[in-house]
Write a protein that holds these residues in place. Structure first.
Motif, short mmCIF file in Angstrom:
data_model
loop_
_atom_site.label_atom_id
_atom_site.label_comp_id
_atom_site.label_asym_id
_atom_site.label_seq_id
_atom_site.Cartn_x
_atom_site.Cartn_y
_atom_site.Cartn_z
N SER A 30 97.48 39.55 -104.07
CA SER A 30 96.78 39.38 -105.09
C SER A 30 96.26 37.67 -105.10
N ASP A 31 95.96 37.37 -106.28
CA ASP A 31 95.52 35.99 -106.52
C ASP A 31 96.55 35.10 -107.03
N ASP A 32 97.86 35.63 -106.83
CA ASP A 32 98.96 34.70 -107.31
C ASP A 32 99.10 33.64 -106.24
N PRO A 33 100.14 32.66 -106.63
CA PRO A 33 100.55 31.61 -105.83
C PRO A 33 100.58 31.95 -104.44
N PRO A 34 100.32 30.93 -103.62
CA PRO A 34 100.23 31.17 -102.06
C PRO A 34 101.72 31.56 -101.65
N GLY A 35 101.55 32.09 -100.35
CA GLY A 35 102.85 32.52 -99.54
C GLY A 35 103.98 31.59 -99.83
N ASP A 36 103.98 30.33 -99.74
CA ASP A 36 104.93 29.43 -99.50
C ASP A 36 105.49 29.09 -101.04
N SER A 37 105.27 29.53 -102.16
CA SER A 37 105.59 29.02 -103.43
C SER A 37 106.78 30.12 -103.71
N THR A 38 107.57 29.45 -105.03
CA THR A 38 108.63 30.18 -105.40
C THR A 38 108.27 30.76 -106.57
N PRO A 39 108.72 32.16 -106.88
CA PRO A 39 108.34 32.80 -107.96
C PRO A 39 108.82 32.41 -109.28
N ASP A 40 107.87 32.41 -110.25
CA ASP A 40 108.15 31.71 -111.60
C ASP A 40 108.62 33.04 -112.39
N ALA A 41 109.87 32.66 -112.97
CA ALA A 41 110.65 33.78 -113.54
C ALA A 41 109.84 34.00 -114.96
N ASP A 42 109.18 33.35 -115.46
CA ASP A 42 108.59 33.60 -116.67
C ASP A 42 107.12 33.82 -116.41
N ALA A 43 106.72 33.92 -115.46
CA ALA A 43 105.20 34.49 -115.13
C ALA A 43 105.10 35.89 -115.23
N VAL A 331 108.31 36.45 -97.14
CA VAL A 331 108.24 35.05 -97.62
C VAL A 331 106.71 34.50 -97.54
N HIS A 332 105.81 35.27 -96.98
CA HIS A 332 104.54 35.01 -96.99
C HIS A 332 103.67 35.49 -97.93
N SER A 333 104.37 36.42 -98.72
CA SER A 333 103.64 37.14 -99.87
C SER A 333 102.83 36.29 -100.95
N LYS A 334 101.65 36.63 -101.00
CA LYS A 334 100.83 35.90 -102.30
C LYS A 334 101.17 36.40 -103.72
N ASN A 335 102.13 37.27 -103.77
CA ASN A 335 102.41 37.83 -105.07
C ASN A 335 103.62 38.28 -105.35
N LYS A 336 104.60 37.07 -105.19
CA LYS A 336 106.06 37.22 -105.38
C LYS A 336 106.35 37.42 -106.97
N VAL A 337 105.99 37.21 -107.56
CA VAL A 337 106.19 37.65 -108.97
C VAL A 337 106.18 39.10 -109.28
N THR A 338 105.01 39.75 -108.99
CA THR A 338 105.16 41.20 -109.08
C THR A 338 106.16 41.88 -108.22
#
Length: 445
Positions: A30-43, A331-338
């Motif tokens: 999706s349009d979430d953080p880029p693949g190298d980002s760490t998920p935001d637990a509060d997102a 690790v390359h996912s653009k939607n790690k939060v979901t």
């Protein structure tokens, strides 16, 4: 013997549902953080993810559609969860992992070694913390960080058609491989068109299910770790030798399907249910699939039973209990939060393990009533993780040896040799041990 109360207890593993196994994996984003980002637990979970799964049957029967509906109801900002079923899961996902597009959530393939986990998967947390909540996560942990969480726990053993075994006059669970072979021969001697044991050679991956007996044969939870310390893990007394020796013997003695090259996994479930196949070595996750196939073919789900591997220590059967495939995040996912929300929701709110009457991966999870009786009859073993600093040693030796025990090809070769007589069982062991010794030398073990 096969007492009726025992058979009901074992069958209860699957009676609550036609689904017992794992889920998972995805691509897309999706349009979430880029693949190298760490998920935001509060997102807030939002956007789209893709989940890959080897359970094509659950995709086809709508089971996953219901899970998606429930997940989206909890997280209304999630626009789509695409479920992608893959028949040759290990093979295809391994190939796709050469790119960045192998899903957002996926079951971690067995070919991924511990030291490779961080290259392909997002860490889900520190082992010390996650292990307070989850069981069976050590296999997907490296240097203190865990990359996968199982959705359900299974026990390992043998699925069988109760009517076929009883018609052959078999009234007791075999306690040795010799008894097991004699029982299969008794089935063959009935003169009916039944494959005493089905290898599923052509689809190949079911041959890896025999590994579930490692540790159970000798009641040794350190067996796999100890394989790294010897040049000769294939002997008549070792778990590896007993398992692969039984595969050789059952084929050499003509106790399998007539032509292993023509087997078919999906068809085999119906064949077991209708009594045209007597036995298959598979984890307990397979029971509900076999029961559903039996009912679909007009047979009874009560005809499906489950027995421990034919080996005892001090007069008691043992069975390995552990997690099924572990779910991880690309690790390359653009939607790690979901993606993480999907994993957490599945473990805590889907009710999956309970509905499947499987062992819960949660530390405080209860044993389902139907499975409790099996647990009472068979001593369960959880295999010990590799010592710290040696997490990849087995995989390193395995790869360097050229055997690659996670690849069913080496067991297909055993089947081929048993059919043709090209190598004796001892020659098979000698060749495997020689390769293993070379692997240990190359890996510096």
């Amino acid at each position: 013997m096969f007492p009726h109360h025992r058979r009901r207890r074992l069958l209860g593993l699957a009676a609550a549902s036609t689904v017992l196994a794992l889920t998972a994996a995805c691509s897309g984003g999706s349009d979430d953080p880029p693949g190298d980002s760490t998920p935001d637990a509060d997102a807030t979970p939002s956007g789209a993810i893709t989940v890959l799964t080897w359970r094509t049957d659950l995709v086809e029967d709508g089971t996953f559609d219901e899970y998606v509906t429930q997940f989206k109801a909890k997280y209304p900002d999630v626009t789509d969860v695409k479920i992608e079923g893959i028949t040759d899961y290990e093979g295809e996902v391994k190939t796709r992992m050469n790119t960045d597009s192998y899903g957002d959530v996926l079951a971690i393939p067995g070919s991924v070694t511990p030291d490779q986990l961080g290259d392909f998967f997002e860490p889900l947390g520190d082992f010390d913390e996650l292990s307070k909540e989850y069981r069976w996560i050590a296999d997907k942990t490296f240097e203190g960080r865990s990359y996968g969480i199982p959705v359900v726990g299974n026990v390992q053993g043998i699925v069988y058609n109760t009517k076929v075994w009883e018609a052959a006059g078999v009234t007791d669970f075999p306690t040795t491989t010799q008894e097991f072979l004699a029982d299969l021969q008794a089935i063959k001697d009935k003169g009916i068109k039944v494959a005493p044991l089905y290898t599923n050679y052509k689809d190949s991956w079911p041959l890896t299910q025999w590994d579930g007996a490692r540790g159970a044969v000798t009641a040794n939870p350190d067996y796999v770790n100890e394989m790294t310390q010897t040049d000769t893990p294939w002997t008549d007394e070792s778990d590896s030798g007993v398992i692969d020796g039984l595969i050789y013997d059952v084929v050499a003695q003509g106790l399998t399907e007539a032509d292993p090259t023509t087997t078919n996994w999906e068809q085999s479930k119906q064949l077991l249910g209708t009594g045209e196949v007597a036995t298959m070595v598979l984890g307990s996750w397979a029971i509900p699939q076999m029961q559903a196939a039996a009912e679909a073919a007009g047979a009874s789900a009560d005809d499906i039973g489950y027995m421990p591997f034919p080996a005892q220590v001090d007069g008691k059967f043992h069975a390995v209990a552990g997690g099924d495939y572990n779910l991880g995040i690309n690790v390359h996912s653009k939607n790690k939060v979901t993606a993480r929300a999907w994993i957490d929701w599945f473990n805590h709110e889907s009710g999956f393990s309970e509905s499947q009457v499987g062992l819960s991966p949660m530390i405080d999870g209860t044993v389902p009533a139907a499975l409790q009786d099996f647990v009472d009859e068979v001593e369960l073993i959880t295999m010990n993780p590799a010592p710290e600093g040696k997490e990849s040693l087995f995989a390193d030796i395995d790869t360097a040896s050229g055997i690659v025990t996670t690849d069913p090809k080496y067991r297909q070769k055993i089947v081929d040799d048993a059919r043709s007589g090209a190598r004796t069982k001892q020659q098979v062991f000698d060749d495997l041990n020689a390769a293993w010794a070379e692997g240990r030398a190359e890996a510096g073990a």
